[in-house]
Design an enzyme around this catalytic site. Structure first.
Site, PDB file in Angstrom:
ATOM      1  N   ARG A  74       0.823  -1.213   0.000  1.00 55.65           N
ATOM      2  CA  ARG A  74       0.000   0.000   0.000  1.00 55.65           C
ATOM      3  C   ARG A  74       0.859   1.266   0.000  1.00 55.65           C
ATOM      4  O   ARG A  74       0.351   2.359  -0.236  1.00 55.65           O
ATOM      5  CB  ARG A  74      -0.931  -0.003   1.214  1.00 55.65           C
ATOM      6  CG  ARG A  74      -0.244  -0.030   2.558  1.00 55.65           C
ATOM      7  CD  ARG A  74      -1.269  -0.083   3.701  1.00 55.65           C
ATOM      8  NE  ARG A  74      -0.632  -0.164   5.019  1.00 55.65           N
ATOM      9  CZ  ARG A  74      -0.249  -1.280   5.596  1.00 55.65           C
ATOM     10  NH1 ARG A  74      -0.432  -2.431   4.962  1.00 55.65           N
ATOM     11  NH2 ARG A  74       0.314  -1.273   6.792  1.00 55.65           N
ATOM     12  N   TYR A  75       2.172   1.103   0.298  1.00 59.04           N
ATOM     13  CA  TYR A  75       3.050   2.267   0.342  1.00 59.04           C
ATOM     14  C   TYR A  75       3.880   2.443  -0.924  1.00 59.04           C
ATOM     15  O   TYR A  75       4.342   3.540  -1.213  1.00 59.04           O
ATOM     16  CB  TYR A  75       4.003   2.170   1.540  1.00 59.04           C
ATOM     17  CG  TYR A  75       3.304   2.136   2.869  1.00 59.04           C
ATOM     18  CD1 TYR A  75       2.502   3.189   3.281  1.00 59.04           C
ATOM     19  CD2 TYR A  75       3.447   1.037   3.717  1.00 59.04           C
ATOM     20  CE1 TYR A  75       1.853   3.154   4.507  1.00 59.04           C
ATOM     21  CE2 TYR A  75       2.807   0.986   4.947  1.00 59.04           C
ATOM     22  CZ  TYR A  75       2.009   2.053   5.333  1.00 59.04           C
ATOM     23  OH  TYR A  75       1.370   2.018   6.539  1.00 59.04           O
ATOM     24  N   THR A  76       4.130   1.367  -1.636  1.00 62.90           N
ATOM     25  CA  THR A  76       5.028   1.445  -2.788  1.00 62.90           C
ATOM     26  C   THR A  76       4.252   1.600  -4.084  1.00 62.90           C
ATOM     27  O   THR A  76       3.053   1.319  -4.157  1.00 62.90           O
ATOM     28  CB  THR A  76       5.904   0.180  -2.867  1.00 62.90           C
ATOM     29  OG1 THR A  76       5.056  -0.971  -2.995  1.00 62.90           O
ATOM     30  CG2 THR A  76       6.756   0.032  -1.618  1.00 62.90           C
TER      31      THR A  76
END
Length: 893
Positions: A122-124
């Site tokens: 979800r962050y990359t």
């Protein structure tokens, strides 16, 4: 529990069910999960990720998109095996230390060489790299087959067009059921060059392919040791490749050094590697490391610094690190890939052949697709040309028709058009009726005819198609090719030997009369002036003294020849290094001597396999033998017979020769014979010898040495009472083997019998050892040169009951550090590191050497000078007498 309907229950033998189910599972893992396809080098999960990126339009010129979105789309459409497996595969394709040419352009934390995991999906964010487009190029031109996805609602590619050989370029790794694959990455330029060479010469050999493809090219660079493992892997599909870190030894001031590692082997976890080094240092398995730190950064790249203690050998520490840590490791090659959906072990040439055939198929299918499209377009343009030529009639026909179907039928009937042509005319806009548009249609039609002709030529001629494949591969090579990262060190090595872990240095190996052995650095003994007292070489036991010593390298072999004619072998480093005063260890702890067996000679040898070197033996009764050195290359722990002789005889000495020298044999009563080595026929290892010198009654052989036939060397004679002299070898004429020899010194009660006869060049130092263990190191130039009949001059002052037991030569060394130590000793009154000497009057007591006035007064040097002057006069008289006695001695021979 409710009973299930009978129709849903199938009774089967559990053995059959287990066998069939496991086979189904195994084949599913092999074909659909763990092994790459030989054509595009991708496993299904990687292929589905790249196709999903392509379908979402995530090209390098578009913004990044969340990894979670990519993973979700791929999982929902093509790969229903969990999001973690998809994300982990995508992360690896984005890591520049895992893939030689990354296929995913990741933004965010995608892990590190230290084993750090990537951030949550979800962050990359991610998108395709430019080179990935080449794997997918022409995928929509019917170049490959599509198959149904897992639920039949989507279509996915069975293989990608793969416009570059990805199987070898990025490698592959996977564990299936009953088999595994491990293919190393390679340099894009080299692999494409290999494909081009194969396309030009189908009969090319793997050795010829290796001229283009040197070997693996790992993303982490590093070194590959030798080509034998590479060649074996390329020829058979299996092999082991030795990988090593790139490390340099740097100076850091103050005489200290550091080891700097800038590249590490492929797939090595850097953090664990550093932990392993620290563990070895903590457990004292590696000594000499004072600090260890990781200075890796984005600016400097990989940089691991290992500080080395000042007195430690950085090269030896580095070799120990290679042997005991992942600084050096191996890559096990196992080139298994799917060929026609079946797992197969392939070699390098087979991998390239399958890829080349795939490219020919892709280009052929693309050409057929383009030809079909071109013909369709030409067909439409032909109809438009007809319409433009009869535009008024076309318009009239259309206006007279009630419906478009009637108009289409009328156009087809009146102008002989096809349905598609008639539809194109009806769809044509009025602006196409302008003169400019008419020219464009005509121009496009003519160009299409040329294009169709080219496509037909490609399909008609296999060589033209193959040349097109070559041109496209060359274009990719020019766009994406780069320099090799991994250096291949030819000659290489397999395993590190003990020598690689031990510093090579000059040493002295001493052997006592009671067979105690040890080694010391040669610098332990500093050079002194003639007449000095020497330093204490060992603390001897009662009735024990140093009998032999030899100088050599720690990496050389030392051969031990015993009085019984046997030979044993050790490496220099296998002899224990002990303190200068230590008595050593019993020789039987190092080699297995028989009862009543003592060492007669120690010889240092670098190459035991040499066919050009020989060993010459001399026994106490005057027997000599010559044997090839190579006969002694295979000496086991129990030793072997070196020479056979009678029971009342024993081996005195052995010398290493080149085969073209003169042999000199000397006796205790001052006889010396010189004869050519060529008169000695080479004999086998166990053979007895022949007579070398005829001995007078009561005389025995004490020395054996060799000299060149035109040598300017000198014969050095040392007597048991510490006297010695040098005499040119040229004064000893060549005679026949077996004679009585000629006089080499005058023996008196003052100087005693001869204990050493050897040759010197003047470039050596001399080690003189007494029965009390006192050692003095002399410069040979300090010893007077006299004639054959001279008694010699005093070399060493001996105490009561002392006599010279042995003499050995030591090569001179310009040891600046040693000279500096001596200078420091002369300017300081007391230092813990100063060397000690032994006073003859009180053996074993330590006093300082040079400049000690008290000692000089005790020894009365004026009296010694008068004695030496008187002795020099007597030597000159003896030389005059000697010439008159030569004829008489010659007649005795």
């Amino acid at each position: 529990m409710a009973e299930l309907p009978q129709s849903r229950i199938n009774e089967r033998n559990i053995t059959s069910e287990m066998r069939e189910s496991f086979l189904d599972y195994a084949m599913s893992v092999i074909v659909s999960r763990a092994l790459p396809d030989v054509r595009d080098g991708l496993k299904p999960v990687h292929r589905r990720i790249l196709y999903g990126l392509n379908e979402q339009g995530m090209t390098p010129d578009k913004p990044y998109k969340k990894s979670a979105r990519i993973v979700g789309d791929v999982m929902g459409k093509y790969h229903p095996h969990g999001d973690s497996s998809i994300y982990e595969a995508m992360v690896r394709m984005a890591q520049d230390f895992s893939y030689r040419y990354p296929l995913v352009d990741g933004q965010g934390n995608f892990g590190s060489m230290d084993g750090d995991g990537a951030a949550a999906m979800r962050y990359t964010e991610a998108r395709m790299t430019k080179i990935t487009l080449e794997l997918l190029r022409d995928i929509n031109k019917d170049t490959i087959d599509f198959i149904d996805n897992y639920d039949g609602n989507e279509r996915e590619p069975s293989v990608l067009p793969a416009r570059f050989p990805n199987l070898l370029v990025n490698g592959a790794a996977g564990i299936a059921v009953g088999m595994a694959t491990n293919i190393p990455p390679h340099n894009l330029t080299e692999v494409i060059d290999g494909v081009l060479s194969l396309s030009k010469n189908p009969d090319i050999t793997i050795n010829e392919l290796m001229e283009d493809i040197q070997g693996p090219d790992f993303p982490t660079a590093g070194l590959v040791l030798g080509k034998s493992g590479i060649r074996r892997a390329y020829e058979t599909g299996r092999g082991s490749i030795q990988m090593r870190s790139r490390a340099e030894i740097e100076e850091r001031g103050g005489g200290r050094q550091r080891i700097v590692v800038t590249e590490i082997p492929f797939q090595v976890n850097k953090a664990r590697m550093i932990e392993k080094i620290a563990e070895l240092v903590r457990d004292k398995k590696i000594d000499g490391i004072t600090d260890l730190r990781d200075e890796t950064s984005l600016r400097t790249g990989v940089r691991v610094v290992i500080d080395v203690r000042k007195d430690a050998n950085a090269s030896v520490i580095l070799n120990n690190l290679y042997k005991q840590t992942p600084l050096q490791t191996s890559f096990g090659v196992n080139m298994i890939a799917l060929v026609n959906s079946r797992p197969k072990l392939i070699n390098l040439k087979e991998a390239l052949i399958h890829y080349l055939e795939h490219q020919k198929t892709v280009v052929r299918r693309r050409t057929e697709y383009n030809l079909k499209k071109a013909r369709d377009r030409a067909h439409i343009l032909e109809g438009l040309r007809i319409a433009l030529d009869h535009i008024d009639e076309i318009i009239t026909t259309i206006r007279e028709s009630d419906t478009d179907k009637i108009a289409m039928a009328s156009l087809q009937e009146r102008f002989k058009l096809t349905e598609r042509q008639a539809q194109a005319i009806l769809d044509m806009r009025l602006r196409r009726l302008t003169g400019l548009e008419r020219d464009k249609i005509e121009s496009e039609y003519n160009e299409l005819l040329e294009y169709i002709k080219e496509l037909e030529e490609i399909l008609a001629d296999e060589e033209v198609l193959l040349q097109l494949v070559r041109d496209e591969l060359t274009e990719i090579k020019e766009r994406f090719g780069d320099e090799r990262r991994t250096e291949i060190q030819l000659g290489g090595l397999e395993d590190l030997e003990d020598e690689d872990l031990i510093p090579e240095e000059q040493i002295v190996i001493t052997l006592s009369h009671n067979n105690y052995i040890k080694r010391l650095p040669v610098s332990t003994y500093r050079s002194q002036n003639r007449g000095g007292r020497g330093i204490q070489g060992m603390n001897t036991l009662d009735e024990d003294f140093v009998s032999q010593l030899v100088t050599m390298s720690t990496h050389d072999h030392v051969l031990f020849f015993t009085n019984k004619g046997r030979v044993y072998k050790l490496k220099g480093y296998e002899v224990p290094e002990l303190s200068r005063q230590s008595k050593g260890i019993p020789i039987i702890n190092a080699i297995e001597l028989e009862n009543d067996e003592t060492i007669s000679t120690m010889i240092a040898v670098k190459d035991l396999e040499s066919e050009e070197d020989y060993l010459v033996f001399a026994t106490k009764q005057g027997i000599v033998k010559r044997s090839s050195l190579s006969n002694f290359s295979r000496i086991n722990k129990n030793g072997k017979i070196a020479i056979n002789f009678k029971e009342d005889d024993e081996l005195i000495a052995v010398r290493l020769t080149t085969g073209n020298e003169d042999i000199l044999i000397g006796t205790a009563h001052a006889s010396l014979i010189r004869f050519s080595e060529s008169t000695l026929r080479p004999l086998g290892r166990t053979a007895a010898g022949v007579k070398g010198i005829s001995l007078r009654e009561g005389d025995t052989v004490v020395g054996l040495d060799v000299a060149d036939s035109e040598s300017e060397d000198e014969v050095l004679v040392v007597t048991e009472n510490g006297y010695g002299k040098r005499t040119p070898v040229s004064e000893y004429r060549l005679s026949n083997r077996g004679g009585k020899g000629i006089k080499t010194a005058t023996i008196t009660e003052r100087n005693g019998n001869i204990v050493c006869i050897t040759t010197v060049t003047g470039e050596e130092d001399l080690m003189v050892v007494t029965n009390a263990g006192v050692i003095i190191r002399l410069d040979v130039h300090d010893i007077s040169q006299n004639g054959r009949a001279a008694q010699g001059v005093r070399l060493m002052k001996l105490g009561d009951g002392q006599f010279v037991s042995t003499v050995a030569k030591v090569n001179e060394e310009d040891d600046n550090e040693e000279n500096a130590d001596e200078a420091q000793q002369s300017t300081t009154t007391e230092t813990a590191d100063v060397e000690e000497v032994v006073d003859d009057q009180t053996p074993g007591n330590a006093i300082h050497t040079e400049g000690d006035a008290e000692m000089e007064s005790v020894e009365s040097p004026e009296n010694d000078d008068r004695i030496d002057i008187r002795q020099d006069f007597m030597d000159r008289v003896n030389e005059d007498i000697e010439s008159a006695s030569d004829n008489e001695e010659d007649s005795d021979e």
